[in-house]
Design a protein around this motif. Structure first.
Motif, PDB file in Angstrom:
ATOM      1  N   ALA A 175       0.840  -1.202   0.000  1.00 21.56           N
ATOM      2  CA  ALA A 175       0.000   0.000   0.000  1.00 21.56           C
ATOM      3  C   ALA A 175       0.873   1.249   0.000  1.00 21.56           C
ATOM      4  N   VAL A 176       0.492   2.239  -0.801  1.00 17.66           N
ATOM      5  CA  VAL A 176       1.218   3.505  -0.919  1.00 17.66           C
ATOM      6  C   VAL A 176       0.214   4.640  -0.759  1.00 17.66           C
ATOM      7  N   VAL A 177       0.416   5.470   0.254  1.00 19.40           N
ATOM      8  CA  VAL A 177      -0.457   6.619   0.501  1.00 19.40           C
ATOM      9  C   VAL A 177       0.264   7.865   0.002  1.00 19.40           C
ATOM     10  N   LEU A 178      -0.274   8.495  -1.038  1.00 16.34           N
ATOM     11  CA  LEU A 178       0.279   9.733  -1.588  1.00 16.34           C
ATOM     12  C   LEU A 178      -0.595  10.885  -1.106  1.00 16.34           C
ATOM     13  N   ALA A 179      -0.024  11.808  -0.363  1.00 15.88           N
ATOM     14  CA  ALA A 179      -0.807  12.891   0.230  1.00 15.88           C
ATOM     15  C   ALA A 179      -0.018  14.192   0.200  1.00 15.88           C
ATOM     16  N   GLU A 180      -0.735  15.295   0.251  1.00 20.28           N
ATOM     17  CA  GLU A 180      -0.063  16.585   0.367  1.00 20.28           C
ATOM     18  C   GLU A 180       0.708  16.641   1.680  1.00 20.28           C
ATOM     19  N   GLU A 181       0.091  16.109   2.737  1.00 21.11           N
ATOM     20  CA  GLU A 181       0.779  16.039   4.022  1.00 21.11           C
ATOM     21  C   GLU A 181       0.570  14.662   4.631  1.00 21.11           C
ATOM     22  N   PHE A 182       1.667  14.072   5.085  1.00 24.51           N
ATOM     23  CA  PHE A 182       1.639  12.775   5.745  1.00 24.51           C
ATOM     24  C   PHE A 182       2.576  12.875   6.950  1.00 24.51           C
ATOM     25  N   ASP A 183       2.002  12.969   8.123  1.00 22.76           N
ATOM     26  CA  ASP A 183       2.786  13.179   9.339  1.00 22.76           C
ATOM     27  C   ASP A 183       3.275  11.830   9.860  1.00 22.76           C
ATOM     28  N   ALA A 184       4.540  11.527   9.593  1.00 20.41           N
ATOM     29  CA  ALA A 184       5.090  10.238  10.006  1.00 20.41           C
ATOM     30  C   ALA A 184       5.283  10.149  11.508  1.00 20.41           C
ATOM     31  N   ALA A 185       5.379  11.280  12.174  1.00 17.05           N
ATOM     32  CA  ALA A 185       5.620  11.259  13.619  1.00 17.05           C
ATOM     33  C   ALA A 185       4.344  10.999  14.406  1.00 17.05           C
ATOM     34  N   ARG A 186       3.202  11.219  13.776  1.00 10.30           N
ATOM     35  CA  ARG A 186       1.945  11.061  14.498  1.00 10.30           C
ATOM     36  C   ARG A 186       1.512   9.595  14.502  1.00 10.30           C
ATOM     37  N   GLN A 187       1.204   9.081  15.648  1.00 13.73           N
ATOM     38  CA  GLN A 187       0.748   7.700  15.757  1.00 13.73           C
ATOM     39  C   GLN A 187      -0.643   7.560  15.138  1.00 13.73           C
ATOM     40  N   PRO A 188      -0.953   6.388  14.580  1.00 17.81           N
ATOM     41  CA  PRO A 188      -2.302   6.188  14.032  1.00 17.81           C
ATOM     42  C   PRO A 188      -3.374   6.513  15.067  1.00 17.81           C
ATOM     43  N   ALA A 189      -4.411   7.188  14.611  1.00 19.09           N
ATOM     44  CA  ALA A 189      -5.492   7.596  15.505  1.00 19.09           C
ATOM     45  C   ALA A 189      -6.384   6.407  15.830  1.00 19.09           C
ATOM     46  N   PRO A 190      -7.056   6.447  16.973  1.00 21.08           N
ATOM     47  CA  PRO A 190      -8.027   5.383  17.276  1.00 21.08           C
ATOM     48  C   PRO A 190      -9.118   5.352  16.214  1.00 21.08           C
ATOM     49  N   ASP A 191      -9.568   4.175  15.902  1.00 20.67           N
ATOM     50  CA  ASP A 191     -10.616   4.048  14.895  1.00 20.67           C
ATOM     51  C   ASP A 191     -11.917   4.638  15.425  1.00 20.67           C
ATOM     52  N   ASP A 192     -12.564   5.440  14.593  1.00 17.93           N
ATOM     53  CA  ASP A 192     -13.852   6.003  14.997  1.00 17.93           C
ATOM     54  C   ASP A 192     -15.004   5.052  14.691  1.00 17.93           C
ATOM     55  N   GLY A 193     -14.681   3.830  14.324  1.00 20.24           N
ATOM     56  CA  GLY A 193     -15.682   2.822  13.996  1.00 20.24           C
ATOM     57  C   GLY A 193     -15.813   2.565  12.515  1.00 20.24           C
ATOM     58  N   THR A 194     -15.276   3.469  11.686  1.00 13.31           N
ATOM     59  CA  THR A 194     -15.449   3.320  10.246  1.00 13.31           C
ATOM     60  C   THR A 194     -14.643   2.149   9.699  1.00 13.31           C
ATOM     61  N   ALA A 195     -13.368   2.060  10.070  1.00  5.64           N
ATOM     62  CA  ALA A 195     -12.533   0.971   9.563  1.00  5.64           C
ATOM     63  C   ALA A 195     -13.090  -0.383   9.983  1.00  5.64           C
ATOM     64  N   ALA A 196     -13.522  -0.482  11.244  1.00  2.00           N
ATOM     65  CA  ALA A 196     -14.097  -1.747  11.712  1.00  2.00           C
ATOM     66  C   ALA A 196     -15.374  -2.074  10.952  1.00  2.00           C
ATOM     67  N   GLU A 197     -16.181  -1.035  10.694  1.00  2.00           N
ATOM     68  CA  GLU A 197     -17.416  -1.256   9.942  1.00  2.00           C
ATOM     69  C   GLU A 197     -17.123  -1.775   8.543  1.00  2.00           C
ATOM     70  N   LEU A 198     -16.144  -1.181   7.875  1.00  2.00           N
ATOM     71  CA  LEU A 198     -15.837  -1.572   6.503  1.00  2.00           C
ATOM     72  C   LEU A 198     -15.206  -2.962   6.435  1.00  2.00           C
ATOM     73  N   ARG A 199     -14.387  -3.296   7.415  1.00  2.00           N
ATOM     74  CA  ARG A 199     -13.852  -4.657   7.442  1.00  2.00           C
ATOM     75  C   ARG A 199     -14.986  -5.666   7.610  1.00  2.00           C
TER      76      ARG A 199
END
Length: 730
Positions: A175-199
């Protein structure tokens, strides 16, 4: 002067028109086709993949992460992207796209060193959402630069030493995420339920597919899917037909991943598919957008056949399917238990002993399975390497099946009702004209070079449909026993025709054929003797294949009528139409044919023929690929007709001479084929595929290979081979 004022009223009007057009033709039920400019990527700690690339366009940084619970940054390098800022919209706009993409393959040679540094990793731009939003262009890569890191035409470039370090980790599917800004220092945020729903939705989607349930189609945004992936109507009709044909489907997903893009989500998983017709494995990706009703629906889908080890696990009993969560089968009857593990020598090989119990289109004929030579048959245990895309319908005038379906079935009942043996159905292409066309008897073809061989019994026909009685003289005119007998006779005639049996003459009333009064509704046509001669000419072909749908019976006492959509394929091509037979009972109480007619027409039977021959064609193409990759001249040439054309070389002798000279100096080191597409051609089967090639001299290329294959009674041979290289674009 402000930029907006400087543009002037005419420029502002043009921009407004462009925006209106974009809003009109962009998304479906979901997010409007806004640009992804200045997208700031956000990772959620639910469903993250084992490795991930993040590109920060603003700060010109390339990051490589590995999931070590949690996600850990392993490498970070300076990078450059497109010469212009913003999200890529069209070809040659010098911008780098923004969104979620995946590595496709590596290019290891043939590249300009200054521009690409000699190595590149391609990405799947445009993805389905890009196509939905009307984006154009292609050829977006991760590569290096031979000298200085200067902005690209749209790619992502890192240093020579950097790509040498991280390149081996950029395996297909990364997987490759191309973005204007990608903050590598920031830890992944807690899921707001969307990712779990889609899985969970992807699991439910798999369950609905495995259950052969109409609930599958509720997961799609039909208008958006039609624009981004394929015509949804054709996709649905094909799936519904397959649900009735296939006796079982099993879907195995490994871990399901999820990533958020600009205005959409992607879920993907390694997937193993096994059914009564084929088994295959690879990477499945679903693209989701939220509709106006707040529900996520699929707007795009991608499938990449790849050896991910799931077939091997399945063979050894290590794959365990998840219990379906919410879906029950409505495909008719209970979902059967998993049968004995199918033969998996190649993804599109039919399962051992599998019988496709067809309720709609069926193969009415079956030739004796030809004995393939050593260069034709794939050895047991071999696997087809990314040669076909069985779950994406081919875009041909008559949409062929999404999941290529072939298989064997019981033979039709004999005239006396005796069951036939089960036999695998081979391939074959058809006669110049069918017998029994009323007004004009078929022209006699050129004498056949070979005497027809006896054919095996045909696969089991679908149950004969009975049309509502029309103007029946009396309810007791045809008894239930009469109707059952006629249904058997219709199946038996089809079987005799498909097998080119001389016994077919026994079905005709020699005295009354085409001589009954017009008042009975039986058309006048050729005499009995003329009809028999026409059938003999048709049966004289070296081989013949018949594909048909179930007959429909009508009763107009004292005449019964059978109608059947039918396609006949032979050495000279294919013809399809509606075959009608009129039947009456003779003095012995037996039904006999008193009239016949074949009207040419388009009934979409080409797709059913492709189902029948796809397994053989894909096996032949794979064996040809292996012979090519192994530089085995004799095996390679076994797949060409004597008059074959390959590029500018005409004739198999010329092709052999060129290959012998070339392979004595330079040998192929890699021949990869993917995305096989089959379509009927007047002269046989046309196969298009993506081909990636490399040789021992360090050269490599990629492009589209097109083969025209003809069946010669023993196997499929290449009559023409064309190649179109894929040129980089931005």
């Amino acid at each position: 002067m402000p930029a907006e004022r400087a543009r002037g009223p005419r420029a502002r009007m043009l921009m407004a028109c462009a925006l209106a057009a974009c809003l009109l033709f962009g998304g479906a039920l979901t997010a409007p086709p806004v640009l992804a400019d200045n997208w700031q990527a956000t990772l959620r700690n639910e469903g993250l993949p084992g490795k991930l690339v993040g590109v920060d366009k603003k700060h010109k940084t390339f990051h490589y992460f590995e999931k070590k619970s949690p996600l850990k940054l392993r490498y970070s390098y300076p990078c450059v992207t497109g010469q212009l800022d913003g999200d890529k919209q069209q070809v040659n706009d010098l911008k780098t796209p923004e969104g979620v993409y995946f590595v496709e393959y590596k290019i290891a040679g043939g590249l300009d060193f200054r521009e690409y540094g000699g190595i590149a990793y391609t990405l799947n731009y445009p993805n389905p959402v890009d196509r939905l939003r009307g984006k154009t262009g292609h050829g977006i890569w991760i590569h290096s630069k031979g000298f200085d890191l200067v902005p690209t035409k749209g790619c992502v470039a890192i240093g020579l030493k950097d790509i040498a370090e991280v390149g081996p980790l950029l395996t297909p599917g990364t997987a490759v995420v191309l973005a204007e800004e990608f903050d590598a220092a920031r830890q992944p945020a807690p899921d707001d339920g969307t990712a779990a729903e889609l899985r969970g939705l992807m699991r439910d989607w798999s369950d609905a597919w495995a259950a052969r349930s109409d609930a599958l189609f509720d997961f799609y945004d039909a208008p958006a899917y039609s624009r981004a992936t394929e015509d949804f109507g054709a996709f649905r009709r094909n799936k519904e037909r397959l649900f009735k044909i296939l006796s079982f489907i099993k879907i195995y997903n490994r871990e399901i991943h999820a990533l958020e893009g600009p205005g959409y989500w992607v879920t993907w998983s390694e997937q193993f598919y096994t059914a009564s017709n084929l088994s295959t494995e690879g990477i499945r990706r679903l693209y989701w957008q939220k509709g106006d009703d707040g529900k996520f629906r699929i707007v795009g889908m991608e499938w990449t056949p790849r050896d991910v080890g799931m077939q091997a696990d399945f063979k050894q009993g290590r794959l365990v399917a998840e219990a379906p969560r919410n879906v029950r089968t409505d495909a008719g009857g209970a979902d059967p238990e998993m049968p004995v593990a199918p033969r998996l020598d190649m993804p599109e090989a039919p399962a051992v002993g599998a019988v496709a119990a067809s309720a709609k289109p069926v193969a009415a004929a079956s030739e004796q399975q030809p004995k393939a030579g050593p260069a034709i048959a794939a050895a047991a245990g071999e696997q087809l390497v990314a040669i076909s895309d069985p779950l994406v319908p081919r875009k041909t005038p008559v949409a062929p099946p999404a999941e290529i379906t072939w298989g064997s079935g019981r033979s039709m009942d004999a005239r006396q009702g005796a069951p036939g043996a089960e036999n695998a159905a081979p391939a074959v292409p058809a006669p110049p004209a069918p017998a029994e066309t009323p007004a004009t008897p078929p022209q006699e073809p050129a004498p056949a070079a070979a005497t027809p061989q006896a054919l095996t019994p045909a696969p089991q026909a679908a149950p004969v449909q009975e049309a509502p009685p029309a103007q029946e003289a009396a309810p007791e005119a045809f008894t239930a026993e009469d109707k059952a007998a006629l249904a058997r006779d219709v199946r038996a005639w089809n079987k005799a025709f498909a097998e080119r049996s001389a016994d077919i003459a026994d079905f005709y009333d020699r005295k009354e054929y085409n001589r009954l009064p017009h008042a009975l509704g039986v058309p006048r046509g050729p005499s009995y003797d003329s009809t028999m001669r026409a059938l003999q000419r048709e049966f004289r072909q070296p081989w013949m294949r018949v594909v048909e749908r179930e007959p429909v019976l009508e009763y107009h006492y004292p005449v019964a009528v059978s109608r059947c959509e039918q396609m006949v394929v032979g050495p000279e091509g294919a013809v399809q139409g509606l075959r009608t037979l009129w039947w009456c009972k003779d003095a012995d109480g037996e039904f006999r044919i008193v009239g016949s007619e074949f009207k040419h027409g388009e009934y979409g039977l080409a797709a059913d023929y492709l189902e029948l021959v796809s397994g053989e064609v894909s096996r032949a193409v794979e064996a040809w690929r292996k012979a090519w990759e192994g530089a085995r001249v004799d095996d390679y040439m076994a797949y060409y007709t004597p008059d074959a054309v390959q590029g500018g070389r005409a004739g198999s002798r010329t092709i052999r001479s060129q290959k012998e000279g070339l392979w004595s100096r330079v040998k192929p080191t890699m021949v990869n084929l993917s995305g096989l597409r089959l379509a009927m051609d007047r002269r046989g089967i046309r196969a298009d595929m993506t081909q990636a090639y490399a040789d021992s001299a360090g050269r490599s290329d990629r492009g589209v290979k097109t083969l025209l294959l003809r069946y010669d009674g023993q196997g499929w041979r290449i009559q023409r081979e064309d190649w179109a290289p894929e040129a980089p674009a931005r």
